[in-house]
Enzyme design. Structure first.
Site, PDB file in Angstrom:
ATOM      1  N   HIS A 214       1.331  -1.030   0.067  1.00 30.81           N
ATOM      2  CA  HIS A 214       0.295  -0.221   0.365  1.00 30.81           C
ATOM      3  C   HIS A 214       0.488   1.449   0.239  1.00 30.81           C
ATOM      4  CE1 HIS A 214      -4.216  -1.484   0.011  1.00 30.81           C
ATOM      5  NE2 HIS A 214      -3.315  -2.058   0.741  1.00 30.81           N
ATOM      6  N   LYS A 405      -8.042  14.533   2.830  1.00 25.70           N
ATOM      7  CA  LYS A 405      -7.566  13.276   2.885  1.00 25.70           C
ATOM      8  C   LYS A 405      -6.310  13.540   4.748  1.00 25.70           C
ATOM      9  CE  LYS A 405      -5.771  14.485  -1.296  1.00 25.70           C
ATOM     10  NZ  LYS A 405      -6.022  12.730  -1.791  1.00 25.70           N
ATOM     11  N   ARG A 406      -5.982  12.553   4.781  1.00 31.01           N
ATOM     12  CA  ARG A 406      -5.167  12.884   6.047  1.00 31.01           C
ATOM     13  C   ARG A 406      -3.781  13.741   5.837  1.00 31.01           C
ATOM     14  NH1 ARG A 406      -5.385   8.251  10.078  1.00 31.01           N
ATOM     15  NH2 ARG A 406      -4.264   9.947  11.475  1.00 31.01           N
ATOM     16  N   LYS A 411       1.433  14.571   0.758  1.00 31.69           N
ATOM     17  CA  LYS A 411       0.312  14.925   0.261  1.00 31.69           C
ATOM     18  C   LYS A 411      -0.178  16.818  -0.242  1.00 31.69           C
ATOM     19  CE  LYS A 411      -2.929  11.009   2.392  1.00 31.69           C
ATOM     20  NZ  LYS A 411      -2.848  10.343   1.481  1.00 31.69           N
ATOM     21  N   THR A 513      -8.364   6.883  -3.438  1.00 33.13           N
ATOM     22  CA  THR A 513      -9.537   6.570  -3.347  1.00 33.13           C
ATOM     23  C   THR A 513     -10.804   7.602  -3.090  1.00 33.13           C
ATOM     24  OG1 THR A 513     -10.019   5.866  -1.467  1.00 33.13           O
ATOM     25  CG2 THR A 513      -9.422   4.229  -3.250  1.00 33.13           C
ATOM     26  N   LYS A 517     -13.638   9.247  -5.604  1.00 35.63           N
ATOM     27  CA  LYS A 517     -14.784   9.853  -5.272  1.00 35.63           C
ATOM     28  C   LYS A 517     -15.194  11.099  -5.366  1.00 35.63           C
ATOM     29  CE  LYS A 517     -13.092   7.478  -1.035  1.00 35.63           C
ATOM     30  NZ  LYS A 517     -12.634   8.240   0.679  1.00 35.63           N
TER      31      LYS A 517
HETATM   32  C1  LIG Z   1     -12.026   7.935   0.954  1.00 36.55           C
HETATM   33  C2  LIG Z   1     -11.309   8.409   2.484  1.00 36.55           C
HETATM   34  C3  LIG Z   1     -10.193   8.345   2.448  1.00 36.55           C
HETATM   35  C4  LIG Z   1      -8.505   8.100   1.164  1.00 36.55           C
HETATM   36  O1  LIG Z   1      -8.595   9.672   1.150  1.00 36.55           O
HETATM   37  P1  LIG Z   1      -7.010  10.084  -0.330  1.00 36.55           P
HETATM   38  O2  LIG Z   1      -7.705  11.508  -0.354  1.00 36.55           O
HETATM   39  O3  LIG Z   1      -7.254   8.422  -1.154  1.00 36.55           O
HETATM   40  O4  LIG Z   1      -6.008   9.894   0.734  1.00 36.55           O
HETATM   41  C5  LIG Z   1      -9.368   9.232   3.739  1.00 36.55           C
HETATM   42  N1  LIG Z   1     -10.609   9.343   4.657  1.00 36.55           N
HETATM   43  C6  LIG Z   1     -11.369   9.058   4.344  1.00 36.55           C
HETATM   44  C7  LIG Z   1     -12.812   9.244   5.357  1.00 36.55           C
HETATM   45  C8  LIG Z   1     -12.132   8.235   3.229  1.00 36.55           C
HETATM   46  O5  LIG Z   1     -13.491   8.654   3.203  1.00 36.55           O
END
Ligand SMILES: *Cc1c(COP(=O)(O)O)cnc(C)c1O
Length: 679
Positions: A214, A405-406, A411, A513, A517
């Site tokens: 990952h 995102k985190r 990032k 991911t 979305k």
């Molecule tokens: C989808 C999702 C992530 C992953 O987001 P990335 O932009 O791919 O890092 C992290 N936290 C939550 C709450 C999510 O729904």
């Protein structure tokens, strides 16, 4: 109590998420399937086999949650484990003298499943974490073997189970290295408990296990100190040594005299602290290894596990991540779901590739208006939510520029900050010019021990304090930090987003991911050629995303040459101004030195090369503004993106895992719906 608690970090204060406070009506305890898990002790090499003895026993209590499929008359079971002290815990001969203390000590045992480590892409070598990983592995493997033995495949011989068919009936997918102990634990069960010979056990283990990588960030890879294993899992350490010896013998035979290769490929890393490289263990003990996006799987083959790829290229695969269209479209965005269904029917919910049919409607004026209208309604609704929950007022007709995102340096939330400051300075400098109004929303949790991530949150809110209260700026630019970012908030903000920020340094985001979305919910992407962004651009056409910045090859070339942030600082006046403002306390008048660490990092030891992509990012954001001024053209691009997002369904991902790793086909037999009499 006795079950995982997640820690929620918002702004810079963590709060325990006591998710079982009111109980959990969806789960059922299954005490009849409770299992013992052993820790510590020592290894006895006896004439009739190897025995792991004098261990401490903790019980694993299963809790089952039903997972219903979408209109397929199938319900799967998710089995979670909770640690429970045995009744006689600490009450044996030595401790009867202190009964009260022995009862209080039961908590210690049950601490194993008390709390989830909240790190993201970061390895913290704590003993409790290793205990958790073994606890879940040991309980699950016993459960798997019990079920195999009670099936028609495992019970031919009442004394000795025939495990020949085990890999055909059982697939263990190692989701990262966290369950890597499955490999030595399976070997221990087969060799020590079932008395199988080593080579047979190794063959079955390898054919059963597969490993998904990952991340390629070195700080995220699990490398457990050997000393921890000696104490906690002494037999597993012996088994890992034996696995490694056979593996190194094999490598040495292939590359005689190549000592450096043996060092690089060893499961055991020598040094001040001897460590076990869990990713190497997974690669050796699995029949398939995969990355989670095409670019990431290439990096896995060509750099992180190159030596392993050279020996066994046929094991390496790609499985691009996906998201479930039920949660991330139907449930969270019923308005969009409805207008899609009006055009192409409802089958896209179980076959997302059917969204392609929307390409016929890219020039359909009514559909363009409907898509824009749904987005506007979602924006209005999210604005109302922010007012109600946080008393924050935003302009629903501004562009919603969302970066959730985190919080992590790779990032590059800091790159977004530099864009915000640049926009701010431009409006201040030329307030009469017309600007596309933007609401920049940034959200995400920082790991409690990640100082830089917490400083980044502080910088975002500090920039917000200045920008949002500047009368010269007015409605043209707002900066909102979305606290407590979590799935339920993602379900609200993503359907309302116009612009999706996916701006990691090329080569650092395995897949992402969040990017998928947003695409599915009608936001346009500004992003680097990283992770699944590459495949999103391929599916929709690069001209339908805002792609900018260095590619992986550019980053590699820069690493060779040496990245010099100061070069960009000296050459680009708007970048210099932004950095000088952060550095001089413009955004922290109460403590002008507050962001010194951030500036120092960006200028002198930025592993993620923020300045190198600054110019390209700012220019690309200008193109975003240009398109946003033409709502019809914007929405046409949105429709093209939605139409081309079908690849990113998790149904496609799971089908590929099933076919290409687990060796199973989707069942041709559809379970008929029950015949429920109507009133
Ligand atoms: C989808 C999702 C992530 C992953 O987001 P990335 O932009 O791919 O890092 C992290 N936290 C939550 C709450 C999510 O729904």
């Amino acid at each position: 109590e006795g079950t995982l608690v997640c820690w929620e970090a918002s702004v810079n204060v963590e709060e325990a998420d006591d998710w079982l406070r009111y109980g959990n009506p969806w789960e059922k305890a299954r005490p009849e399937y409770m299992l013992p898990v052993h820790f510590y002790g020592r290894v006895d090499h006896t004439p009739d086999g190897i025995k792991w003895v004098d261990t401490q026993v903790i019980l694993a209590m299963p809790y089952d949650t039903p997972v219903p499929g979408y209109k397929n008359n199938t319900v799967n079971t998710m089995r979670l484990w909770s640690a429970k002290a045995p009744n006689d815990f600490n009450l044996e001969e030595f401790n009867v003298g202190d009964y009260i203390q022995a009862v209080l000590d039961r908590n210690l045992a049950e601490n194993i499943s008390r709390v989830l480590y909240p790190n993201d892409n970061f390895f913290e070598g704590k003993e409790l974490r290793l205990k958790q990983e073994y606890f879940v592995v040991a309980a699950t493997l016993q459960d798997i073997i019990r079920r195999f033995k009670s099936s028609k495949f495992g019970c031919r011989d009442p004394v000795r189970t025939c495990f020949e068919t085990f890999p055909d009936k059982v697939a263990i997918q190692l989701n990262d290295t966290h369950p890597a102990l499955s490999i030595p634990e399976l070997m221990r069960i087969f060799v020590d408990v079932e008395h199988m010979d080593w080579d047979k056990a190794w063959d079955i283990t390898k054919r059963t296990c597969a490993y998904t990588n990952h991340t390629v960030l070195p700080e995220a890879l699990e490398r457990w100190p050997v000393s921890m294993f000696e104490k906690l899992l002494p037999r597993h350490l012996e088994i890992i040594y034996a696995i490694n010896q056979k593996h190194l013998d094999h490598v040495a035979a292939l590359y005689p005299g190549d000592i450096d290769r043996l060092r690089r490929m060893s499961v055991i890393e020598e040094g001040d602290c001897k460590r076990i490289n869990m990713a190497h263990l997974c690669v050796i003990g699995s029949h398939a290894i995969n990355g989670v996006a095409r670019i990431h799987s290439e990096i896995v083959k060509n750099s992180v596990f190159k030596d392993f790829y050279d020996i066994e290229p046929e094991k390496f695969q790609n499985k691009t991540n996906g998201i479930t269209p039920r949660r991330w479209l139907l449930l969270c965005n019923p308005g969009l779901s409805d207008i899609i269904a009006e055009k192409i029917g409802e089958d896209f919910l179980t076959d997302l590739s059917q969204l392609k049919k929307l390409l016929d409607f890219v020039d359909d004026e009514a559909f363009i208006r409907d898509v824009a209208k749904v987005k506007q309604e979602n924006k209005q609704k999210f604005s109302a939510y922010l007012v109600e929950q946080y008393k924050v007022k935003i302009n629903p007709s501004s562009m919603f520029d969302v970066h959730v995102k985190r919080i992590h340096e790779y990032k590059r939330q800091l790159l977004n900050c530099l864009h915000i400051i640049t926009l701010y300075n431009r409006i201040r400098k030329d307030p009469k010019k017309s600007y596309v109004p933007r609401t920049v929303m940034i959200g995400g949790k920082a790991a409690p021990g990640y100082h830089m991530a917490k400083m980044i949150i502080k910088l975002i809110t500090s920039i917000g304090d200045v920008v949002n209260n500047d009368p010269y700026i007015g409605e043209r630019l707002k900066v909102i930090f979305l606290e407590n970012y979590r799935v339920s908030l993602a379900e609200k903000v993503i359907p309302a987003a116009d612009l999706s920020e996916q701006i990691s340094t090329a080569g650092t985001e395995a897949s992402g991911t969040g990017n998928m979305k947003f695409m599915l919910n009608g936001a346009l992407t500004i992003g680097t050629m990283d992770g699944a962004n590459v495949e999103m651009a391929e599916e929709a056409g690069e001209e339908n995303l805002f792609i900018f910045g260095m590619r992986v090859e550019d980053v590699e070339a820069m690493d060779k040459k040496g990245y010099n942030a100061k070069e960009y600082y000296d050459r680009i006046p708007e970048l210099r101004q932004a950095i000088d403002q952060i550095n001089s306390g413009f955004f922290s008048p109460d403590d002008p030195g507050r962001f010194r660490d951030i500036v120092n990092m960006l200028m002198y030891h930025d592993r993620f090369k923020v300045f190198a992509d600054y110019e390209a990012y700012i220019k690309c954001q200008g193109q975003v503004d240009q398109l946003y001024m033409n709502p019809r053209e914007w929405t046409k691009k949105v429709i093209k993106n939605i139409a081309c997002s079908g690849k990113f369904s998790s149904d496609r991902t799971i089908t590929e895992y099933a076919r290409e790793i687990w060796g199973v086909e989707p069942s041709a037999v559809k379970i008929p719906p029950p015949n429920i009499p109507r009133e």
